[in-house]
Motif scaffolding. Structure first.
Motif, PDB file in Angstrom:
ATOM      1  N   THR A  13       0.843  -1.187   0.000  1.00  0.00           N
ATOM      2  CA  THR A  13       0.000   0.000   0.000  1.00  0.00           C
ATOM      3  C   THR A  13       0.879   1.239   0.000  1.00  0.00           C
ATOM      4  OG1 THR A  13      -0.106   0.097   2.399  1.00  0.00           O
ATOM      5  CG2 THR A  13      -1.815  -1.202   1.295  1.00  0.00           C
ATOM      6  N   SER A  14       0.346   2.331  -0.497  1.00  0.00           N
ATOM      7  CA  SER A  14       1.097   3.588  -0.518  1.00  0.00           C
ATOM      8  C   SER A  14       1.464   4.016   0.898  1.00  0.00           C
ATOM      9  CB  SER A  14       0.269   4.686  -1.187  1.00  0.00           C
ATOM     10  OG  SER A  14      -0.077   4.313  -2.484  1.00  0.00           O
ATOM     11  N   PHE A  15       0.540   3.827   1.822  1.00  0.00           N
ATOM     12  CA  PHE A  15       0.781   4.206   3.209  1.00  0.00           C
ATOM     13  C   PHE A  15       1.959   3.437   3.797  1.00  0.00           C
ATOM     14  CE2 PHE A  15       0.098   4.227   7.772  1.00  0.00           C
ATOM     15  CZ  PHE A  15      -0.267   5.540   8.024  1.00  0.00           C
ATOM     16  N   SER A  16       2.014   2.138   3.522  1.00  0.00           N
ATOM     17  CA  SER A  16       3.090   1.336   4.104  1.00  0.00           C
ATOM     18  C   SER A  16       4.438   1.686   3.487  1.00  0.00           C
ATOM     19  CB  SER A  16       2.802  -0.152   3.932  1.00  0.00           C
ATOM     20  OG  SER A  16       2.880  -0.511   2.563  1.00  0.00           O
ATOM     21  N   LEU A  17       4.465   2.079   2.206  1.00  0.00           N
ATOM     22  CA  LEU A  17       5.730   2.476   1.593  1.00  0.00           C
ATOM     23  C   LEU A  17       6.222   3.804   2.143  1.00  0.00           C
ATOM     24  CD1 LEU A  17       5.187   1.468  -2.117  1.00  0.00           C
ATOM     25  CD2 LEU A  17       6.634   0.354  -0.429  1.00  0.00           C
ATOM     26  N   VAL A  18       5.304   4.712   2.464  1.00  0.00           N
ATOM     27  CA  VAL A  18       5.707   6.024   2.964  1.00  0.00           C
ATOM     28  C   VAL A  18       6.065   5.961   4.440  1.00  0.00           C
ATOM     29  CG1 VAL A  18       4.923   8.379   3.397  1.00  0.00           C
ATOM     30  CG2 VAL A  18       4.400   7.281   1.228  1.00  0.00           C
TER      31      VAL A  18
END
Length: 131
Positions: free
Chosen positions: A4-9
């Motif tokens: 997910t984008s959240f986990s990458l950021v």
């Protein structure tokens, strides 16, 4: 990409309010030291997760490119070759009927502008503007 984008950021998964309201065994047995250690491990692995996601993204783009190149019917013209220009619905006259021609008059290749892009002119020698 598998992440997910959240986990990458931020390096952690998001939690919904139900997960926060209901204490889990992971939450009840957590200590400050274990939490700090887990955060450090997640930060260490974050770059690896980002790199793995980038590799998967590049592989997916290559698959899409191979599929497109298999299906694409590329035509190559030389200077002086003639071709017909397709009339699209947006370029038809307002009162054009269904039986109107699908092709405009003949054009000639005047020059090669790039890969698959050509400069063209009408039979009368009028140069068409490039878009």
């Amino acid at each position: 990409m598998g992440e997910t984008s959240f986990s990458l950021v931020y390096g952690a998964e998001t939690l919904i309010s139900v997960e926060i309201g209901e204490p889990s065994t992971r939450y009840t047995h957590a200590t400050t030291e274990a939490n700090k250690e887990e955060l450090q491990v997640n930060l260490d692995l974050l770059e690896e997760r980002i790199e793995a996601a980038l590799i998967r993204m590049a592989a997916k783009k290559q698959m899409i490119e191979r599929y497109y190149n298999r299906k694409a019917n590329l035509r190559h013209f030389n200077i002086g070759d003639f071709f017909l220009k397709k009339v699209f619905r947006s370029t038809k006259a307002a009162n054009a009927e269904n039986l109107s021609p699908n092709w405009e008059c003949r054009y000639r290749v005047q020059g090669i502008a790039g890969k698959g892009a050509y400069e063209s002119e009408t039979i009368d020698g009028k140069v068409l503007p490039s878009n």
